[in-house]
Design an enzyme around this catalytic site. Structure first.
Site, mmCIF file in Angstrom:
data_model
loop_
_atom_site.group_PDB
_atom_site.id
_atom_site.type_symbol
_atom_site.label_atom_id
_atom_site.label_comp_id
_atom_site.label_asym_id
_atom_site.label_seq_id
_atom_site.Cartn_x
_atom_site.Cartn_y
_atom_site.Cartn_z
ATOM 1 N N HIS A 87 0.832 -1.214 0.000
ATOM 2 C CA HIS A 87 0.000 0.000 0.000
ATOM 3 C C HIS A 87 0.862 1.258 0.000
ATOM 4 O O HIS A 87 0.514 2.273 0.617
ATOM 5 C CB HIS A 87 -0.944 0.035 1.209
ATOM 6 C CG HIS A 87 -1.958 -1.064 1.235
ATOM 7 N ND1 HIS A 87 -3.228 -0.931 0.738
ATOM 8 C CD2 HIS A 87 -1.877 -2.338 1.694
ATOM 9 C CE1 HIS A 87 -3.894 -2.069 0.895
ATOM 10 N NE2 HIS A 87 -3.090 -2.941 1.468
ATOM 11 N N ASN A 160 -10.312 -2.781 2.667
ATOM 12 C CA ASN A 160 -10.024 -2.798 1.233
ATOM 13 C C ASN A 160 -11.303 -2.557 0.443
ATOM 14 O O ASN A 160 -12.396 -2.549 1.014
ATOM 15 C CB ASN A 160 -9.454 -4.167 0.825
ATOM 16 C CG ASN A 160 -7.960 -4.293 1.112
ATOM 17 O OD1 ASN A 160 -7.268 -3.298 1.333
ATOM 18 N ND2 ASN A 160 -7.473 -5.523 1.107
HETATM 19 FE FE1 HDE Z 1 -2.463 -4.796 5.422
HETATM 20 N N1 HDE Z 1 -0.666 -4.005 5.902
HETATM 21 N N2 HDE Z 1 -1.819 -6.622 5.991
HETATM 22 N N3 HDE Z 1 -4.213 -5.652 4.817
HETATM 23 N N4 HDE Z 1 -3.129 -3.022 4.841
HETATM 24 C C1 HDE Z 1 -0.307 -2.730 5.754
HETATM 25 O O1 HDE Z 1 0.810 -1.422 7.346
HETATM 26 C C2 HDE Z 1 -0.717 -6.852 6.732
HETATM 27 C C3 HDE Z 1 -4.561 -6.956 4.920
HETATM 28 C C4 HDE Z 1 -4.392 -2.707 4.433
HETATM 29 O O2 HDE Z 1 -3.241 3.504 4.037
HETATM 30 C C5 HDE Z 1 1.016 -2.419 6.383
HETATM 31 O O3 HDE Z 1 1.089 0.818 7.594
HETATM 32 C C6 HDE Z 1 -0.667 -8.240 7.094
HETATM 33 C C7 HDE Z 1 -5.967 -7.139 4.730
HETATM 34 C C8 HDE Z 1 -4.472 -1.317 4.098
HETATM 35 O O4 HDE Z 1 -1.600 3.372 5.473
HETATM 36 C C9 HDE Z 1 1.399 -3.740 7.054
HETATM 37 C C10 HDE Z 1 -1.766 -8.825 6.518
HETATM 38 C C11 HDE Z 1 -6.461 -5.890 4.505
HETATM 39 C C12 HDE Z 1 -3.193 -0.813 4.318
HETATM 40 C C13 HDE Z 1 0.274 -4.641 6.649
HETATM 41 C C14 HDE Z 1 -2.488 -7.797 5.846
HETATM 42 C C15 HDE Z 1 -5.351 -4.975 4.553
HETATM 43 C C16 HDE Z 1 -2.385 -1.895 4.791
HETATM 44 C C17 HDE Z 1 2.027 -1.815 5.460
HETATM 45 C C18 HDE Z 1 -2.168 -10.277 6.537
HETATM 46 C C19 HDE Z 1 -7.908 -5.497 4.209
HETATM 47 C C20 HDE Z 1 -2.717 0.600 4.064
HETATM 48 C C21 HDE Z 1 2.102 -0.345 5.823
HETATM 49 C C22 HDE Z 1 -2.430 -10.782 7.779
HETATM 50 C C23 HDE Z 1 -8.814 -5.801 5.263
HETATM 51 C C24 HDE Z 1 -2.969 1.498 5.226
HETATM 52 C C25 HDE Z 1 1.292 -0.201 6.994
HETATM 53 C C26 HDE Z 1 -2.571 2.914 4.892
HETATM 54 C C27 HDE Z 1 -1.053 -1.773 5.156
HETATM 55 C C28 HDE Z 1 0.221 -5.916 7.049
HETATM 56 C C29 HDE Z 1 -3.661 -8.070 5.104
HETATM 57 C C30 HDE Z 1 -5.537 -3.577 4.341
HETATM 58 C C31 HDE Z 1 2.782 -4.281 6.694
HETATM 59 C C32 HDE Z 1 0.402 -8.889 7.914
HETATM 60 C C33 HDE Z 1 -6.749 -8.451 4.817
HETATM 61 C C34 HDE Z 1 -5.686 -0.564 3.592
HETATM 62 O O5 HDE Z 1 1.418 -3.633 8.431
#
Ligand code: HDE
Length: 707
Positions: A87, A160
């Site tokens: 992202h 999302n």
């Molecule tokens: Fe994320 N995800 N994600 N994700 N995600 C990040 O956090 C992660 C997942 C989502 O505008 C990171 O600040 C893991 C699902 C958004 O700043 C990080 C897993 C969904 C954003 C991270 C998921 C998301 C992130 C990277 C699996 C929808 C952007 C930078 C378990 C429900 C937020 C940060 C923004 C961002 C980890 C799966 C949505 C690395 C480990 C499912 C919208 O922490």
């Protein structure tokens, strides 16, 4: 001796009047206005010359003592922070959330207690795979992260624009993202999943097949952030004042309706305007056309969870809206762009574990893993545990902790107390815990063996993928087939292509055969081995189709009108008026940016010249041309593309009689096409805008496929 900085307002004003800046040639300019601030160093020392470093002699070396120069370069050298690992490319805006009615029955969350309760909000939309500078219209999931600054703390819904995810357990996330992003040796492709590693991983992870359907659908190429839905994805809990818990899934429903672009258009938009989605949000909000979403709850209890066909903890599954309706509980309005992109959008730190009393987690293994990952990643990105003190991240309600120090500490408490319990009474003793008001986790009883295990109830990987497919209109199904075909055509290893088709066979035969034919596989592979047979009794869910849920208006959309010298002024004005009434925007495209002279001698300025404003960046087009004007434009390849692309992308085209020859030159077959609307007289403009409401003429695509 160095001159002291101004202290009082009066002194400062005097100081401003005296300030000078130096131009490149070394000349000085007096700044006349008294309210222009003086350039200073970070220490507040006024700067006399920002054009030249301090030299030993006119042509000599630079002096190390030039503290202004050194500070300026030092700061510049450290301007970058690590981009988000996923992202990375995102765009944020401020607004508010307004609650419709008290929801005390289901939750004690403060923001849902009173009708009309308004809390500030910040939203960041993003793509997932691309780097920070990648193009907006990548085929990808869009992040829809919302921070609500409630009176009892910050609540982040980090969602999302698709309600399911690729994987069921957070331990697979690094693998998924490694496979999706650029391959590690070549460092390409950028912001695309159309490559071997991604589809290799997908083909070996049947649980990803439902999500594969979503990302190959038009949901992955939205027309704008304003026209997409948002989802919390996981099941969460709401908890009321009595401690009763209700399961909930969060939805954001765009009041603007849903809309996507077509794939060929997306490819071209990325070239024409890689900031297409950013610009759209910026333009709309700056123009006062505030996008709005309604927050929806799908509520259900343990009984439902036990009876439901799938496990409510499995993030690769939805609960269809037709089974549990979405109740609208409030609205989110975005009404202000950021003042500074870095300070706000880049530094905003969303964390799934930011919840407030009245909201709680479920045991979804993906959510559990995310609750670790987000806090962890913020330290890496923002560099200090005090990232919570940045204005964009700080709560807007009072907060009192006994935490202290660390890089950039700015909110250490005054006084002697930095621990508890302590025997210092009253204010001196510092903040105390609040057993009643404070956050209490829902006391779910859990038992079982500690094992690395995937629940059997997570093992149906195809039934909902099929349900998604059969819920689409024919046009959308065609797009899914075309998207799989496109992506897999970029995969160089035939065995991977075949493995994906073998999964598609478990979803829908027509889909699998369509993709197989598109790839020209010599024969259909055998269906993939499935842990559970695909159920064919799940009924279509109309809520899953974009076309079935499109808007019925052209409001908030953009018309590109190609106008030549001598174009009929009355028609241009009538069209402008009709669009204004609809709440839509008009952009004038002219052969040269300076503009054109209309039939009545008036001058019309251009917003874009024809080769800078291709039709892909507009929702519909109009050709307002004179007989002389069309002769010039018909020789111009970009003008022909303007028309040919609009037609190929199924857009509605209004045209004056003289413009017919441009349609011919562009190879447009106008016969019987209801998307081509002739403007015979100015009054026809209103009719044309009505036609635009349909947004796309999908029938044209079906016709093209058959011919
Ligand atoms: Fe994320 N995800 N994600 N994700 N995600 C990040 O956090 C992660 C997942 C989502 O505008 C990171 O600040 C893991 C699902 C958004 O700043 C990080 C897993 C969904 C954003 C991270 C998921 C998301 C992130 C990277 C699996 C929808 C952007 C930078 C378990 C429900 C937020 C940060 C923004 C961002 C980890 C799966 C949505 C690395 C480990 C499912 C919208 O922490």
């Amino acid at each position: 001796m160095a001159k002291k900085g101004p202290t009082s307002k009066r002194e400062r004003a005097k100081f401003h009047d005296q300030s000078v800046t130096r131009g490149e040639g070394g000349e000085t300019h007096q700044i006349s206005a008294g309210d222009v601030p003086v350039l200073t160093t970070r220490q507040g020392v006024p700067v006399s010359d920002d054009q030249n470093s301090l030299k030993m002699g006119e042509r000599g070396p630079t002096a190390l003592e030039d503290f202004h120069f050194r500070e300026k370069l030092f700061h510049f050298d450290h301007e970058r922070i690590p981009e988000r690992v996923v992202h990375a490319r995102g765009y944020g805006a401020h607004g508010y959330f307004e609650n419709y009615k008290p929801l005390t029955e289901v939750t004690k969350a403060d923001l849902f207690q009173r009708k009309g309760e308004k809390v500030p909000a910040f939203v960041r939309f993003s793509t997932v795979a691309g780097n920070k500078g990648s193009a907006d219209l990548a085929r990808d999931v869009r992040g829809f992260a919302v921070k609500l600054y409630t009176k009892e703390g910050n609540w982040d819904i980090v969602g999302n624009n698709m309600p399911v995810f690729f994987i069921q357990d957070a331990i697979k996330f690094p693998d998924l993202i490694h496979a999706a992003k650029q391959e590690p040796d070549s460092d390409f492709p950028q912001a695309q999943t159309a490559h071997d590693n991604f589809w290799d991983f997908m083909s070996l992870m049947p649980e990803s097949m439902h999500m594969a359907m979503w990302i190959m659908s038009d949901r992955a190429i939205p027309r704008s952030f304003r026209f997409m839905e948002g989802f919390g994805v996981h099941t969460f809990r709401l908890v009321n004042a009595k401690g009763k818990s209700t399961f909930v899934k969060f939805h954001w429903k765009p009041k603007q309706g849903m809309q996507s672009v077509v794939w060929n258009e997306a490819l071209k938009i990325n070239g024409a305007d890689p900031d297409f989605h950013r610009r759209d949000l910026w333009d709309a909000i700056k123009a006062g056309d505030y996008p709005e979403w309604e927050l929806g709850f799908q509520l259900f209890d343990d009984d439902f969870a036990d009876k439901f066909d799938f496990d409510i903890l499995d993030p690769t599954k939805i609960v269809p809206e037709e089974v549990v309706p979405v109740q609208k509980v409030g609205r989110l309005v975005l009404d202000r762009m950021v003042d500074n992109f870095f300070a706000e959008t880049e530094q905003v730190a969303f964390c799934t574990q930011n919840i407030v009393p009245g909201i709680d987690f479920s045991n979804d293994p993906l959510l559990q893993g995310r609750n670790f990952s987000y806090l962890d990643t913020q330290i890496k990105r923002l560099g200090s545990p005090n990232f919570t003190d940045l204005p964009i991240n700080a709560p807007k309600c009072p907060f009192h902790t006994l935490q202290q120090d660390g890089h950039m500490a700015s909110t250490n408490r005054a006084g002697r107390v930095n621990y508890e319990p302590n025997s210092w009474g009253g204010a001196e003793g510092g903040p105390r815990e609040a057993p009643e008001q404070g956050f209490i986790s829902f006391p779910e009883s859990i038992n079982g063996d500690k094992r690395r295990i995937r629940a059997e109830s997570f093992s149906d990987h195809y039934s909902q993928a099929r349900q998604f497919y059969i819920s689409q209109t024919e046009h959308e199904q065609r797009h899914i087939i075309a998207a799989f075909t496109f992506e897999l055509s970029k995969v160089q290893t035939p065995a991977i292509r075949e493995r994906i088709v073998s999964h598609l066979l478990n979803i829908d035969k027509t889909l699998a055969k369509g993709v197989s034919a598109g790839l020209r596989l010599k024969e259909l592979p055998k269906p993939a081995q499935a842990a559970q047979p695909t159920r064919d009794d799940l009924p279509p869910s109309p809520a899953l189709s974009i076309i079935r849920n499109g808007p019925e208006s052209f409001k908030g959309r953009k018309l590109g009108a190609l106008v030549s010298d001598g174009a009929d002024a009355a028609t241009v004005n009538a069209l402008r008026k009709a669009l204004k009434q609809e709440g839509a925007n008009l952009k004038i495209i002219t052969p040269e940016i300076g503009g054109v002279e209309l039939s009545d001698g008036s001058w019309l300025e251009g917003d874009e010249q024809v080769n800078g404003g291709p039709s892909v960046v507009f929702d519909a087009i109009a050709l307002l041309l004179s007989a002389d004007g069309v002769k010039v434009l018909a020789r111009e390849p970009t003008a022909r593309d303007f028309v040919a692309d609009a037609f190929a992308h199924l857009k509605f085209i209004g045209y004056t009689a003289a413009a017919k020859s441009l349609l011919d030159k562009a190879g447009v077959d106008a016969a019987g096409d209801e998307g081509l609307v002739e403007l015979k007289r100015p009054a026809d403009a209103a009719q044309l805008v009505k036609a635009y409401r349909k947004l796309r003429l999908w029938e044209r695509e079906a016709h093209a496929d058959q011919s």
